[in-house]
Design a protein around this motif. Sequence first.
Motif, PDB file in Angstrom:
ATOM      1  N   GLN A 230      29.444  -5.014  50.834  1.00 23.53           N
ATOM      2  CA  GLN A 230      27.989  -5.182  51.246  1.00 23.53           C
ATOM      3  C   GLN A 230      28.126  -3.500  51.790  1.00 23.53           C
ATOM      4  OE1 GLN A 230      27.231  -7.555  55.065  1.00 23.53           O
ATOM      5  NE2 GLN A 230      24.800  -6.803  55.425  1.00 23.53           N
ATOM      6  N   TYR A 231      28.747  -3.051  52.454  1.00 14.92           N
ATOM      7  CA  TYR A 231      28.859  -1.255  52.839  1.00 14.92           C
ATOM      8  C   TYR A 231      29.554  -0.814  52.559  1.00 14.92           C
ATOM      9  CZ  TYR A 231      25.203  -3.417  55.937  1.00 14.92           C
ATOM     10  OH  TYR A 231      24.023  -4.545  56.840  1.00 14.92           O
ATOM     11  N   TYR A 232      30.670  -0.997  51.462  1.00  9.64           N
ATOM     12  CA  TYR A 232      31.324  -0.172  51.190  1.00  9.64           C
ATOM     13  C   TYR A 232      31.981  -0.338  49.729  1.00  9.64           C
ATOM     14  CZ  TYR A 232      35.511  -3.154  52.907  1.00  9.64           C
ATOM     15  OH  TYR A 232      36.199  -4.285  53.303  1.00  9.64           O
TER      16      TYR A 232
ATOM     17  N   TYR B  67      35.734   3.416  49.983  1.00 10.84           N
ATOM     18  CA  TYR B  67      34.285   4.331  49.480  1.00 10.84           C
ATOM     19  C   TYR B  67      33.067   3.804  50.868  1.00 10.84           C
ATOM     20  CZ  TYR B  67      37.277   6.421  46.610  1.00 10.84           C
ATOM     21  OH  TYR B  67      38.435   7.783  45.721  1.00 10.84           O
ATOM     22  N   ARG B  68      32.475   4.786  51.734  1.00 11.93           N
ATOM     23  CA  ARG B  68      31.457   4.095  52.098  1.00 11.93           C
ATOM     24  C   ARG B  68      30.149   4.067  51.212  1.00 11.93           C
ATOM     25  NH1 ARG B  68      30.800   3.569  57.492  1.00 11.93           N
ATOM     26  NH2 ARG B  68      28.684   3.227  58.424  1.00 11.93           N
ATOM     27  N   TRP B  69      29.693   3.282  51.215  1.00  5.31           N
ATOM     28  CA  TRP B  69      28.170   2.977  49.919  1.00  5.31           C
ATOM     29  C   TRP B  69      27.415   4.225  51.213  1.00  5.31           C
ATOM     30  CZ3 TRP B  69      23.173   0.527  51.542  1.00  5.31           C
ATOM     31  CH2 TRP B  69      22.357   0.805  51.456  1.00  5.31           C
ATOM     32  N   TYR B  70      26.615   4.966  49.791  1.00  6.29           N
ATOM     33  CA  TYR B  70      25.553   5.776  50.170  1.00  6.29           C
ATOM     34  C   TYR B  70      24.049   5.826  50.115  1.00  6.29           C
ATOM     35  CZ  TYR B  70      24.246  10.874  50.854  1.00  6.29           C
ATOM     36  OH  TYR B  70      22.981  11.698  51.222  1.00  6.29           O
TER      37      TYR B  70
ATOM     38  N   TYR C 102      29.158   5.701  46.781  1.00  4.79           N
ATOM     39  CA  TYR C 102      30.021   5.571  47.461  1.00  4.79           C
ATOM     40  C   TYR C 102      31.008   6.908  47.112  1.00  4.79           C
ATOM     41  CZ  TYR C 102      29.191   0.496  45.878  1.00  4.79           C
ATOM     42  OH  TYR C 102      28.451  -0.580  46.009  1.00  4.79           O
ATOM     43  N   VAL C 103      30.684   7.075  48.939  1.00 10.01           N
ATOM     44  CA  VAL C 103      31.480   8.381  49.570  1.00 10.01           C
ATOM     45  C   VAL C 103      33.222   8.427  49.900  1.00 10.01           C
ATOM     46  CG1 VAL C 103      30.775  10.636  50.735  1.00 10.01           C
ATOM     47  CG2 VAL C 103      29.768   9.694  48.862  1.00 10.01           C
ATOM     48  N   ASN C 104      33.768   8.850  50.035  1.00  9.05           N
ATOM     49  CA  ASN C 104      34.930   9.682  51.086  1.00  9.05           C
ATOM     50  C   ASN C 104      34.901  10.788  51.396  1.00  9.05           C
ATOM     51  OD1 ASN C 104      37.450   9.754  52.147  1.00  9.05           O
ATOM     52  ND2 ASN C 104      38.326   7.344  51.427  1.00  9.05           N
TER      53      ASN C 104
ATOM     54  N   ASN D 148      20.358  11.869  54.114  1.00 11.39           N
ATOM     55  CA  ASN D 148      19.402  10.929  53.009  1.00 11.39           C
ATOM     56  C   ASN D 148      20.401  10.354  53.003  1.00 11.39           C
ATOM     57  OD1 ASN D 148      18.169  12.996  52.846  1.00 11.39           O
ATOM     58  ND2 ASN D 148      19.215  14.330  51.442  1.00 11.39           N
ATOM     59  N   SER D 149      21.395   8.919  53.354  1.00 13.54           N
ATOM     60  CA  SER D 149      21.740   7.548  53.190  1.00 13.54           C
ATOM     61  C   SER D 149      21.170   6.931  54.225  1.00 13.54           C
ATOM     62  CB  SER D 149      22.914   7.816  53.591  1.00 13.54           C
ATOM     63  OG  SER D 149      23.610   6.983  53.386  1.00 13.54           O
ATOM     64  N   SER D 150      21.067   5.469  53.992  1.00 18.87           N
ATOM     65  CA  SER D 150      20.885   4.117  54.266  1.00 18.87           C
ATOM     66  C   SER D 150      21.263   3.899  54.745  1.00 18.87           C
ATOM     67  CB  SER D 150      20.016   3.821  53.225  1.00 18.87           C
ATOM     68  OG  SER D 150      18.782   3.799  52.539  1.00 18.87           O
ATOM     69  N   ASN D 151      22.821   4.144  54.927  1.00 15.71           N
ATOM     70  CA  ASN D 151      23.739   3.058  55.405  1.00 15.71           C
ATOM     71  C   ASN D 151      24.676   4.690  56.556  1.00 15.71           C
ATOM     72  OD1 ASN D 151      26.252   1.715  55.851  1.00 15.71           O
ATOM     73  ND2 ASN D 151      27.231   2.189  54.817  1.00 15.71           N
TER      74      ASN D 151
END
Length: 487
Positions: free
Chosen positions: A118-120, A128-131, A159-161, A478-481
């Motif tokens: 859901q979020y990664y 990686y976290r959902w951006y 997704y970002v790490n 600018n991320s929703s998460n």
Amino acid sequence: MDHICPVCRTHNNDLAIDFSIEEFVCSHCNNLITIGQSVKRKIVKKPVENVVLEVGRKGLLYGKEYWIINIVIKKYGSDTFWREYALKDRTGNNVYLSESDGHWVFLRPVDFAFKEFQYYAEADGKKYRWYETTPCNVHAAAGFFEEKLQSGLAYYKEYVNGTEMISREQYGKSLQFFKGNHISRGEIKKAFGITDMPYRSGTGIVQPFLFNVKQCTNIMAITALLICILQLYVVTSRSNQTVFEQGVNFADVTDKEMVSKSFTLSGGSAPLKVHVFSDVDNSWANVGLGLVNEKTNEVIYASKDIEKYSGFEGGESWSEGSTTEDFNLCGIPGGTYHFLISAEKESGTKDLFKSGYRPDNADFSIIKNDAGSFFLKNDKDQTISTYGERGILANDIILRTGLQNNMKETGKLDSILTNMPQEYGYPGNYERNPSVNIKASWLPVSFWNFGIVLACLIIFAVVISWMKRIFESGKWSNSSNSPYSNN
């Protein structure tokens, strides 16, 4: 590689490598041409906004040569644009450069689908976290395309790490997966030999912080440990000690400097603490010191005022100042030193013995006060002896000067002592503050620098952590998460 536009007959041969393509955009008329067809599909807008690389340019990235085969500007909403440059090497491998707001990402296609939650998402053992999930379409394009250029709505999920990212591009039922990392503007300039770059604003999605905070923290922790060990060694191997102490009469240094005895400082550079005392009372005194290195003749000068005043005002007593003052001569290296000492006080000083009675060939002087007492000052050790009876003093003078057999001079001596001028109030009321005491202590053991360095390290760590949080907060703005609640 040469493709002739069927519309304007322009030769499109910008590339030095050859590979199979399905479509290309004519560099002259901007028509999108499908290979094997003699008609155009449509006219495509030419990418010009902040485009700094052109189709066909060669660059060296991570030790491998690449050629730019196409450029696509993608649009999100009404005013958000980013640029994607497709690159190919001689062996046919594709990579991509994505630039947004002056920040660059180097992307490689991967042939596996990463696990999405859901979020990664997970890939290669990393989370990686959902951006953001971004719908976009093609705004402008140029170059050669191995597959048909899709102009409809596509979806990017990123997704970002840290400085790495993974992304999924979906167009209809077609899926592509990418893995990317930050690449600096300097590397782009060097790789392609360009000077102009897009204006950079904000924080890039995988932009690194100024430096590695974890490594910096480890370095500071090791530094703090080494400082503690060094301080422990200093405390156990050295000690503070008094290296100089002397009382100086103001009268002895009036209009001249006194050269002190020598003293030795052993060890590395350390502060020399100087303590001065003078029994001032509603008055002032001044001490001037010159610390002379006897090896180099280098002189360090210092001056300190001592003043103390008191009184009554409005029915209450008041007092300010002190009879003592302390100051440091900092960073004094080991060696042999002596002081040049000068001093003065309010209302000046007067050495009464200089105008007193001095027998021929004697090494002493004599004065007399209004109470009839006599005072003899020895020139060698500056000691003062008090005599209550004139006869005892006369006998002492005879013995000191060898006048035992000279009756004439002995008779004169009694007359001289009887008729000497009187110094009224001496010694009690005449000289209440005759001297200044100087004490110097060598301070190789100091906790000030130790504490200051540790405090600076702690403050630096706190400031860096705060800056890193501000930086990361801007990255995720600018991320929703966002993991930052203020976003």
